[in-house]
Design an enzyme around this catalytic site. Structure first.
Site, PDB file in Angstrom:
ATOM      1  N   HIS A 129       0.831  -1.204   0.000  1.00  0.00           N
ATOM      2  CA  HIS A 129       0.000   0.000   0.000  1.00  0.00           C
ATOM      3  C   HIS A 129       0.867   1.255   0.000  1.00  0.00           C
ATOM      4  O   HIS A 129       2.069   1.197   0.265  1.00  0.00           O
ATOM      5  CB  HIS A 129      -0.920   0.033   1.232  1.00  0.00           C
ATOM      6  CG  HIS A 129      -2.136  -0.811   1.092  1.00  0.00           C
ATOM      7  ND1 HIS A 129      -2.164  -2.148   1.423  1.00  0.00           N
ATOM      8  CD2 HIS A 129      -3.394  -0.523   0.643  1.00  0.00           C
ATOM      9  CE1 HIS A 129      -3.363  -2.646   1.198  1.00  0.00           C
ATOM     10  NE2 HIS A 129      -4.126  -1.679   0.721  1.00  0.00           N
ATOM     11  N   LYS A 142      -0.776   4.966   4.383  1.00  0.00           N
ATOM     12  CA  LYS A 142      -1.658   4.029   5.082  1.00  0.00           C
ATOM     13  C   LYS A 142      -1.151   3.815   6.500  1.00  0.00           C
ATOM     14  O   LYS A 142       0.014   3.466   6.715  1.00  0.00           O
ATOM     15  CB  LYS A 142      -1.746   2.701   4.330  1.00  0.00           C
ATOM     16  CG  LYS A 142      -2.784   1.755   4.943  1.00  0.00           C
ATOM     17  CD  LYS A 142      -3.096   0.594   4.047  1.00  0.00           C
ATOM     18  CE  LYS A 142      -4.125  -0.340   4.665  1.00  0.00           C
ATOM     19  NZ  LYS A 142      -5.403   0.332   4.954  1.00  0.00           N
TER      20      LYS A 142
END
Length: 234
Positions: A131, A135
């Site tokens: 990600h 995040k």
């Protein structure tokens, strides 16, 4: 339909655009600097905030009798508390680690693959998720959902981010600039590997799924999942 957005970061802005394109009205755009004024006017709320704000946001929806869709992860240690409040207030609630329609189909594929692989002890399973660097939680809620899907359909008992024991699934969490989300489940043996993978190209899929879930939830009471929204067999 009138929608309240709880959390107005990158995802909130994409959800706003898609909701307006689908003919809905945004009556509240809440971030850390404003109040819940306008929430009571909403037909449904969509929460894509941060773990520290999610429980308060969801609770306020139940107290205001507004059904809420939550895509925030990292707060699920209080999930049972939220479900109890939802039932007490006769609220409507959908929580998902990932609202992408493709990911929810991927969850189903993952469950089925785990079930048919379970008898073959020569294979071990491992997971990787990648990600963007913004995040906050790791591993991702989607990766945890995938791991739990394998656990429910096999002899594995838990997941770990460390070196795994025989009954554990290792999840490797990587953070790379500008990656919306990639999840890979791999079954390895001495002779071959079997791999399934979902790659998000942008945030559009997450946002569209959340809006579709909100459209489905409006006017309903109870605790639901994306299986209900997509009419997938349990």
């Amino acid at each position: 339909m009138k929608i309240a957005l709880l959390g107005y970061g990158k995802m909130g802005k994409v959800i706003e655009r898609i909701a307006i394109e689908r003919g809905h009205e945004i009556v509240l755009k809440k971030d850390e600097n404003n109040t819940y004024d306008g929430l009571s006017n909403a037909d449904v709320a969509i929460d894509f905030s941060v773990p520290t704000a999610a429980v308060e946001n969801i609770s306020n929806c139940f107290h205001t009798h507004v059904p809420v869709v939550s895509g925030t992860t990292g707060w699920l240690e209080r999930y049972d508390e939220i479900i109890a409040l939802c039932n007490e207030k006769k609220g409507g609630f959908i929580s998902s680690s990932n609202f992408s329609l493709g990911v929810n189909l991927f969850f189903e594929l993952n469950d089925y693959l785990a079930k048919i692989m379970a008898p073959y002890n020569s294979y071990s399973v491992a997971m990787e998720e990648i990600h963007h660097t913004q995040k906050l939680d790791a591993p991702s809620g989607t990766a945890i959902s995938l791991a739990n899907g394998v656990i429910e359909n096999s002899n594995y008992t838990k997941w770990t981010i460390d070196k795994p024991a025989a009954n554990e699934i290792q999840i490797e969490a990587l953070r790379v600039e500008d990656v919306p989300g990639t999840h890979t489940v791999t079954y390895n043996s001495n002779v071959d590997s079997i791999e399934i993978k979902h790659t998000a190209h942008n945030r559009e899929g997450f946002a569209l799924g959340a809006v579709i879930a909100a459209e489905w939830l409006a006017g309903k009471q109870g605790v639901f999942t994306m299986k209900d929204v997509l009419n997938l067999e349990r």
